[in-house]
Scaffold this active site. Structure first.
Site, PDB file in Angstrom:
ATOM      1  NE  ARG A 164      10.275 -57.268  15.646  1.00  0.00           N
ATOM      2  CZ  ARG A 164       9.670 -56.256  15.747  1.00  0.00           C
ATOM      3  NH1 ARG A 164       8.989 -55.599  14.671  1.00  0.00           N
ATOM      4  NH2 ARG A 164       9.256 -55.837  16.964  1.00  0.00           N
TER       5      ARG A 164
ATOM      6  CG  ASP B 106       6.600 -51.307   8.033  1.00  0.00           C
ATOM      7  OD1 ASP B 106       7.333 -51.185   8.857  1.00  0.00           O
ATOM      8  OD2 ASP B 106       5.479 -51.616   7.993  1.00  0.00           O
TER       9      ASP B 106
END
Length: 383
Positions: A259, A177
Protein backbone atom coordinates in the site's frame (compact mmCIF):
# COMPACT_ATOMS: atom_id res chain seq x y z
CA UNK A 1 2.93 -20.56 -7.91
CA UNK A 2 4.69 -17.29 -8.71
CA UNK A 3 8.09 -16.70 -10.20
CA UNK A 4 10.24 -13.75 -9.12
CA UNK A 5 11.99 -11.90 -11.92
CA UNK A 6 14.96 -9.79 -10.78
CA UNK A 7 15.43 -6.45 -12.49
CA UNK A 8 18.45 -4.19 -12.09
CA UNK A 9 19.62 -0.88 -13.45
CA UNK A 10 21.19 -0.98 -16.85
CA UNK A 11 24.92 -0.24 -16.98
CA UNK A 12 24.10 3.05 -18.63
CA UNK A 13 21.82 4.02 -15.76
CA UNK A 14 24.45 3.01 -13.23
CA UNK A 15 27.05 5.10 -15.02
CA UNK A 16 24.71 8.04 -15.11
CA UNK A 17 24.41 7.87 -11.35
CA UNK A 18 28.14 8.42 -11.07
CA UNK A 19 27.82 11.94 -12.43
CA UNK A 20 25.96 14.91 -11.07
CA UNK A 21 22.26 14.87 -11.91
CA UNK A 22 20.52 17.83 -13.40
CA UNK A 23 16.96 18.98 -12.90
CA UNK A 24 14.20 17.54 -15.07
CA UNK A 25 12.34 19.58 -17.62
CA UNK A 26 9.99 22.19 -16.20
CA UNK A 27 6.32 21.37 -16.54
CA UNK A 28 5.22 24.68 -15.04
CA UNK A 29 5.19 28.22 -16.31
CA UNK A 30 6.66 29.27 -12.97
CA UNK A 31 10.47 29.65 -12.94
CA UNK A 32 12.48 26.76 -11.54
CA UNK A 33 14.08 27.35 -8.12
CA UNK A 34 17.61 28.75 -8.36
CA UNK A 35 20.38 26.19 -8.40
CA UNK A 36 22.59 26.22 -5.35
CA UNK A 37 25.36 24.01 -4.08
CA UNK A 38 24.12 24.49 -0.53
CA UNK A 39 21.65 22.15 1.13
CA UNK A 40 18.05 23.31 0.59
CA UNK A 41 17.21 22.76 4.27
CA UNK A 42 16.62 25.88 6.35
CA UNK A 43 16.61 26.41 10.13
CA UNK A 44 13.82 24.92 12.22
CA UNK A 45 10.51 26.50 11.21
CA UNK A 46 9.08 29.44 13.10
CA UNK A 47 5.66 31.07 12.94
CA UNK A 48 6.40 32.43 9.48
CA UNK A 49 6.85 28.90 8.13
CA UNK A 50 3.10 28.34 8.40
CA UNK A 51 2.70 30.47 5.27
CA UNK A 52 4.15 27.79 2.97
CA UNK A 53 2.44 27.13 -0.34
CA UNK A 54 0.53 23.96 -1.16
CA UNK A 55 1.32 21.91 -4.25
CA UNK A 56 -0.27 19.26 -6.42
CA UNK A 57 -3.99 18.52 -6.40
CA UNK A 58 -4.38 20.42 -3.12
CA UNK A 59 -4.03 23.59 -5.20
CA UNK A 60 -7.14 22.73 -7.24
CA UNK A 61 -10.81 23.03 -6.24
CA UNK A 62 -10.32 26.48 -4.70
CA UNK A 63 -6.89 25.77 -3.22
CA UNK A 64 -5.59 24.89 0.24
CA UNK A 65 -4.47 27.69 2.54
CA UNK A 66 -5.26 26.30 5.99
CA UNK A 67 -5.27 28.92 8.74
CA UNK A 68 -3.75 31.66 6.60
CA UNK A 69 -4.95 35.10 7.68
CA UNK A 70 -6.14 33.95 11.10
CA UNK A 71 -4.75 33.92 14.61
CA UNK A 72 -1.71 31.86 15.61
CA UNK A 73 -1.66 30.01 18.94
CA UNK A 74 0.83 27.66 20.62
CA UNK A 75 0.00 24.21 21.98
CA UNK A 76 2.05 21.55 23.75
CA UNK A 77 -0.61 18.93 24.44
CA UNK A 78 -3.51 17.31 22.65
CA UNK A 79 -5.96 18.99 25.00
CA UNK A 80 -4.48 22.38 24.15
CA UNK A 81 -4.92 21.65 20.44
CA UNK A 82 -8.58 20.84 21.05
CA UNK A 83 -8.97 23.95 23.20
CA UNK A 84 -7.59 26.08 20.39
CA UNK A 85 -10.11 24.60 17.94
CA UNK A 86 -12.97 25.07 20.37
CA UNK A 87 -12.04 28.69 21.17
CA UNK A 88 -12.56 29.90 17.60
CA UNK A 89 -15.47 32.18 16.82
CA UNK A 90 -16.81 29.64 14.33
CA UNK A 91 -16.01 26.33 12.68
CA UNK A 92 -14.51 28.13 9.68
CA UNK A 93 -12.53 30.85 11.50
CA UNK A 94 -8.92 30.61 10.20
CA UNK A 95 -6.45 29.35 12.80
CA UNK A 96 -2.81 28.22 12.89
CA UNK A 97 -1.80 25.97 15.78
CA UNK A 98 1.93 25.74 16.43
CA UNK A 99 2.78 22.55 18.28
CA UNK A 100 5.95 21.88 20.27
CA UNK A 101 6.40 18.84 22.49
CA UNK A 102 4.91 15.36 22.72
CA UNK A 103 1.18 14.76 22.35
CA UNK A 104 0.07 11.47 23.90
CA UNK A 105 -2.95 9.80 25.48
CA UNK A 106 -2.05 11.21 28.87
CA UNK A 107 -2.41 14.82 27.74
CA UNK A 108 -5.18 14.49 25.15
CA UNK A 109 -8.80 14.87 26.25
CA UNK A 110 -12.09 15.86 24.70
CA UNK A 111 -12.98 19.56 24.72
CA UNK A 112 -16.44 20.86 23.90
CA UNK A 113 -17.51 24.00 22.11
CA UNK A 114 -19.62 25.38 19.27
CA UNK A 115 -16.65 25.47 16.87
CA UNK A 116 -15.31 21.94 17.42
CA UNK A 117 -16.19 18.26 17.73
CA UNK A 118 -13.26 16.58 19.50
CA UNK A 119 -12.54 13.17 21.02
CA UNK A 120 -10.61 11.63 23.90
CA UNK A 121 -8.21 9.36 22.05
CA UNK A 122 -7.11 11.24 18.96
CA UNK A 123 -6.68 14.69 17.45
CA UNK A 124 -10.07 15.11 15.83
CA UNK A 125 -10.55 17.64 13.05
CA UNK A 126 -14.24 17.16 12.44
CA UNK A 127 -16.73 19.42 10.64
CA UNK A 128 -14.26 22.31 10.53
CA UNK A 129 -12.25 24.23 7.94
CA UNK A 130 -9.34 26.64 7.55
CA UNK A 131 -6.88 25.14 10.06
CA UNK A 132 -3.09 24.67 10.01
CA UNK A 133 -1.24 22.42 12.46
CA UNK A 134 2.53 22.86 12.29
CA UNK A 135 5.41 21.64 14.43
CA UNK A 136 7.81 24.35 15.60
CA UNK A 137 10.86 24.79 17.81
CA UNK A 138 12.09 21.47 19.13
CA UNK A 139 9.49 19.60 17.10
CA UNK A 140 6.07 18.01 17.53
CA UNK A 141 5.59 14.28 18.14
CA UNK A 142 2.17 12.66 18.24
CA UNK A 143 2.99 9.49 20.13
CA UNK A 144 0.34 6.76 19.71
CA UNK A 145 -2.21 9.50 18.98
CA UNK A 146 -3.47 9.78 15.40
CA UNK A 147 -4.68 12.87 13.54
CA UNK A 148 -8.09 12.17 12.00
CA UNK A 149 -9.96 14.46 9.62
CA UNK A 150 -13.72 14.07 9.10
CA UNK A 151 -16.18 16.18 7.08
CA UNK A 152 -13.66 19.01 6.85
CA UNK A 153 -12.05 21.23 4.27
CA UNK A 154 -8.91 23.34 3.82
CA UNK A 155 -6.59 21.68 6.34
CA UNK A 156 -2.77 21.84 6.45
CA UNK A 157 -0.54 19.56 8.56
CA UNK A 158 3.21 20.20 8.45
CA UNK A 159 6.43 19.31 10.22
CA UNK A 160 5.04 16.75 12.68
CA UNK A 161 5.90 13.15 13.57
CA UNK A 162 3.04 10.70 14.14
CA UNK A 163 4.19 7.35 15.46
CA UNK A 164 2.96 3.97 16.68
CA UNK A 165 -0.78 4.62 16.39
CA UNK A 166 -2.59 1.35 17.12
CA UNK A 167 -5.94 0.04 15.99
CA UNK A 168 -5.80 -2.61 18.69
CA UNK A 169 -3.80 -3.18 21.82
CA UNK A 170 -3.02 -0.55 24.41
CA UNK A 171 -3.51 2.31 24.03
CA UNK A 172 -5.90 2.38 21.07
CA UNK A 173 -6.85 5.09 18.62
CA UNK A 174 -10.00 4.99 16.51
CA UNK A 175 -9.17 3.47 13.14
CA UNK A 176 -5.51 3.04 13.95
CA UNK A 177 -4.29 5.38 11.19
CA UNK A 178 -1.42 7.79 11.79
CA UNK A 179 -3.22 10.33 9.58
CA UNK A 180 -6.68 9.33 8.41
CA UNK A 181 -9.31 11.13 6.36
CA UNK A 182 -12.86 9.93 6.01
CA UNK A 183 -16.25 11.19 4.80
CA UNK A 184 -16.49 14.34 2.69
CA UNK A 185 -12.95 15.66 3.15
CA UNK A 186 -11.38 17.98 0.61
CA UNK A 187 -8.34 20.18 0.10
CA UNK A 188 -5.79 18.83 2.54
CA UNK A 189 -2.04 19.38 2.32
CA UNK A 190 0.19 17.14 4.45
CA UNK A 191 3.83 18.18 4.19
CA UNK A 192 7.17 17.33 5.80
CA UNK A 193 5.72 14.75 8.16
CA UNK A 194 7.25 11.56 9.51
CA UNK A 195 4.72 8.74 9.78
CA UNK A 196 5.95 5.48 11.26
CA UNK A 197 4.91 2.36 13.10
CA UNK A 198 6.71 -0.50 14.79
CA UNK A 199 5.19 -3.34 12.83
CA UNK A 200 2.17 -4.50 10.89
CA UNK A 201 -1.39 -5.57 11.51
CA UNK A 202 -0.36 -8.51 13.68
CA UNK A 203 1.28 -6.04 16.03
CA UNK A 204 -1.87 -3.88 16.16
CA UNK A 205 -0.97 -1.20 13.60
CA UNK A 206 -2.99 -0.12 10.57
CA UNK A 207 -2.30 2.42 7.82
CA UNK A 208 -0.03 5.44 7.94
CA UNK A 209 -2.02 7.60 5.51
CA UNK A 210 -5.57 6.45 4.71
CA UNK A 211 -8.23 8.25 2.64
CA UNK A 212 -11.83 7.03 2.47
CA UNK A 213 -15.44 7.90 1.65
CA UNK A 214 -15.23 10.94 -0.64
CA UNK A 215 -11.80 12.35 0.22
CA UNK A 216 -10.54 14.52 -2.62
CA UNK A 217 -7.89 17.07 -3.60
CA UNK A 218 -5.16 15.93 -1.23
CA UNK A 219 -1.37 16.30 -1.48
CA UNK A 220 1.23 14.39 0.55
CA UNK A 221 4.66 15.92 0.02
CA UNK A 222 8.19 15.69 1.43
CA UNK A 223 7.19 13.09 3.99
CA UNK A 224 8.65 9.84 5.33
CA UNK A 225 6.46 6.75 5.70
CA UNK A 226 8.29 3.80 7.21
CA UNK A 227 8.39 0.61 9.26
CA UNK A 228 4.76 -0.36 8.75
CA UNK A 229 2.74 -3.15 7.22
CA UNK A 230 0.57 -0.64 5.37
CA UNK A 231 1.65 2.64 3.84
CA UNK A 232 -1.88 3.82 3.08
CA UNK A 233 -5.02 3.20 1.11
CA UNK A 234 -7.49 5.19 -0.95
CA UNK A 235 -10.96 3.71 -0.61
CA UNK A 236 -12.13 1.34 2.12
CA UNK A 237 -13.43 -1.30 -0.33
CA UNK A 238 -13.76 -1.96 -4.06
CA UNK A 239 -17.06 -0.06 -4.01
CA UNK A 240 -15.60 3.05 -2.32
CA UNK A 241 -14.53 4.83 -5.52
CA UNK A 242 -15.53 8.39 -4.58
CA UNK A 243 -11.97 9.42 -3.65
CA UNK A 244 -9.39 10.92 -5.92
CA UNK A 245 -7.34 13.80 -7.28
CA UNK A 246 -4.37 12.97 -5.10
CA UNK A 247 -0.71 13.91 -5.35
CA UNK A 248 2.23 12.14 -3.70
CA UNK A 249 5.60 13.77 -4.33
CA UNK A 250 9.11 13.78 -2.84
CA UNK A 251 8.18 11.19 -0.23
CA UNK A 252 10.22 8.29 1.12
CA UNK A 253 8.52 4.92 1.55
CA UNK A 254 10.91 2.61 3.44
CA UNK A 255 10.41 -0.82 5.02
CA UNK A 256 6.73 -1.12 4.09
CA UNK A 257 4.89 -4.36 3.33
CA UNK A 258 2.31 -2.92 0.92
CA UNK A 259 0.00 0.00 0.00
CA UNK A 260 2.29 2.76 -1.23
CA UNK A 261 -0.59 3.44 -1.76
CA UNK A 262 -3.46 1.08 -2.58
CA UNK A 263 -5.81 2.95 -4.95
CA UNK A 264 -9.45 2.06 -5.46
CA UNK A 265 -10.86 4.27 -8.20
CA UNK A 266 -9.99 7.91 -8.82
CA UNK A 267 -6.84 9.57 -10.12
CA UNK A 268 -3.49 9.94 -8.44
CA UNK A 269 -0.15 11.44 -9.40
CA UNK A 270 3.05 10.03 -7.92
CA UNK A 271 6.23 11.85 -8.83
CA UNK A 272 9.78 12.06 -7.47
CA UNK A 273 9.19 9.59 -4.64
CA UNK A 274 11.78 7.11 -3.37
CA UNK A 275 10.46 3.60 -2.69
CA UNK A 276 12.93 1.28 -0.98
CA UNK A 277 12.47 -2.05 0.80
CA UNK A 278 8.82 -2.54 -0.17
CA UNK A 279 8.24 -6.19 0.67
CA UNK A 280 5.02 -7.37 -1.01
CA UNK A 281 3.42 -4.74 -3.28
CA UNK A 282 3.74 -1.04 -3.80
CA UNK A 283 1.47 1.21 -5.88
CA UNK A 284 -1.57 -1.05 -6.16
CA UNK A 285 -3.86 0.51 -8.76
CA UNK A 286 -7.17 -1.35 -8.82
CA UNK A 287 -10.94 -1.00 -9.19
CA UNK A 288 -10.61 1.44 -12.09
CA UNK A 289 -8.00 3.71 -10.52
CA UNK A 290 -5.68 5.66 -12.82
CA UNK A 291 -2.18 6.50 -11.60
CA UNK A 292 0.40 8.73 -13.25
CA UNK A 293 3.75 7.38 -12.06
CA UNK A 294 6.33 9.95 -12.95
CA UNK A 295 10.14 10.05 -12.37
CA UNK A 296 10.23 7.98 -9.18
CA UNK A 297 13.09 5.81 -7.91
CA UNK A 298 12.10 2.22 -7.04
CA UNK A 299 14.80 0.26 -5.23
CA UNK A 300 15.31 -3.15 -3.59
CA UNK A 301 11.61 -3.94 -3.63
CA UNK A 302 8.95 -6.32 -4.93
CA UNK A 303 5.93 -5.67 -7.19
CA UNK A 304 6.23 -1.91 -6.92
CA UNK A 305 3.41 -1.24 -9.41
CA UNK A 306 0.42 -3.17 -10.71
CA UNK A 307 -2.95 -4.58 -9.72
CA UNK A 308 -2.74 -7.02 -6.82
CA UNK A 309 -5.13 -9.13 -4.70
CA UNK A 310 -8.11 -8.48 -7.01
CA UNK A 311 -9.35 -9.09 -10.54
CA UNK A 312 -10.78 -5.55 -10.73
CA UNK A 313 -8.11 -3.86 -12.79
CA UNK A 314 -6.54 -0.47 -12.34
CA UNK A 315 -4.35 1.44 -14.78
CA UNK A 316 -1.13 3.44 -14.89
CA UNK A 317 0.91 5.81 -16.98
CA UNK A 318 4.66 5.50 -16.46
CA UNK A 319 7.51 7.77 -17.51
CA UNK A 320 11.02 8.59 -16.37
CA UNK A 321 11.21 6.08 -13.50
CA UNK A 322 14.30 4.21 -12.31
CA UNK A 323 13.82 0.51 -11.48
CA UNK A 324 16.73 -0.67 -9.36
CA UNK A 325 17.02 -4.28 -8.14
CA UNK A 326 13.33 -5.22 -8.21
CA UNK A 327 11.51 -8.55 -8.25
CA UNK A 328 8.17 -9.20 -9.91
CA UNK A 329 5.61 -11.97 -9.56
CA UNK A 330 4.40 -13.88 -12.59
CA UNK A 331 0.94 -12.65 -13.74
CA UNK A 332 -1.90 -14.82 -12.54
CA UNK A 333 -5.25 -14.82 -10.82
CA UNK A 334 -5.59 -11.54 -8.87
CA UNK A 335 -1.97 -10.68 -9.74
CA UNK A 336 -1.08 -8.30 -12.57
CA UNK A 337 2.35 -6.74 -12.01
CA UNK A 338 3.39 -3.88 -14.27
CA UNK A 339 6.95 -5.23 -14.59
CA UNK A 340 9.55 -6.35 -15.25
CA UNK A 341 9.30 -3.81 -18.09
CA UNK A 342 6.52 -1.41 -17.04
CA UNK A 343 4.52 0.14 -19.85
CA UNK A 344 1.63 2.58 -19.73
CA UNK A 345 -1.91 1.23 -19.83
CA UNK A 346 -3.67 4.63 -19.75
CA UNK A 347 -2.92 8.35 -19.90
CA UNK A 348 -3.61 10.85 -17.14
CA UNK A 349 -3.85 14.61 -17.67
CA UNK A 350 -2.48 16.71 -14.80
CA UNK A 351 -4.13 20.14 -14.44
CA UNK A 352 -1.50 21.84 -12.26
CA UNK A 353 2.07 22.89 -12.94
CA UNK A 354 4.95 21.04 -11.31
CA UNK A 355 8.73 20.80 -11.54
CA UNK A 356 10.19 17.34 -12.10
CA UNK A 357 13.54 16.26 -10.71
CA UNK A 358 15.46 13.62 -12.63
CA UNK A 359 14.57 10.28 -11.07
CA UNK A 360 18.27 9.46 -10.62
CA UNK A 361 18.54 12.40 -8.23
CA UNK A 362 15.49 11.49 -6.14
CA UNK A 363 17.19 9.37 -3.42
CA UNK A 364 19.61 12.19 -2.64
CA UNK A 365 17.00 14.95 -2.76
CA UNK A 366 14.49 13.07 -0.64
CA UNK A 367 17.12 12.07 1.93
CA UNK A 368 17.89 15.77 2.50
CA UNK A 369 14.39 17.19 2.47
CA UNK A 370 11.70 14.68 3.45
CA UNK A 371 10.28 14.26 6.93
CA UNK A 372 9.74 16.36 10.03
CA UNK A 373 12.66 18.35 11.37
CA UNK A 374 14.31 19.04 8.00
CA UNK A 375 13.59 22.76 8.08
CA UNK A 376 10.79 22.45 5.52
CA UNK A 377 13.52 22.06 2.89
CA UNK A 378 12.49 21.45 -0.72
CA UNK A 379 14.27 20.39 -3.88
CA UNK A 380 16.57 22.95 -5.45
CA UNK A 381 16.78 20.90 -8.63
CA UNK A 382 20.21 19.44 -7.92
CA UNK A 383 21.55 16.09 -6.67
Amino acid sequence: MTRSVPQRRTLAAAAALAVACTAGAALSTAPAPPASAASPASPAPSASAAAGTASGYATENGGTTGGEGGATVRAGTGTQIHQALCSRAGTDTPLTIEVEGTVNHGNTSKVSGDSCDTAEDKIELKRISNVTIIGVGGGAVFDQVGIHIRESRNIIIRNVTVQNVRKSGSPTSNGGDAIGMEKDVSNVWVDHTTLRASGGEDEGYDGLFDLKNNTRYVTLSYSVLRDSGRGGLVGSSESDRSNGYLTYHHNLYRNIDSRTPLLRGGEAHMYNNHYVDVHESGINSRAGARAKVDSNYFQDSRNVLGTFYTNEAGYWEVSGNVYDNLTWSTPGDKTNPAGPDPESTTSVDIPYGYQLDDARCVPDIVSRTAGAGTGLGESDGRC
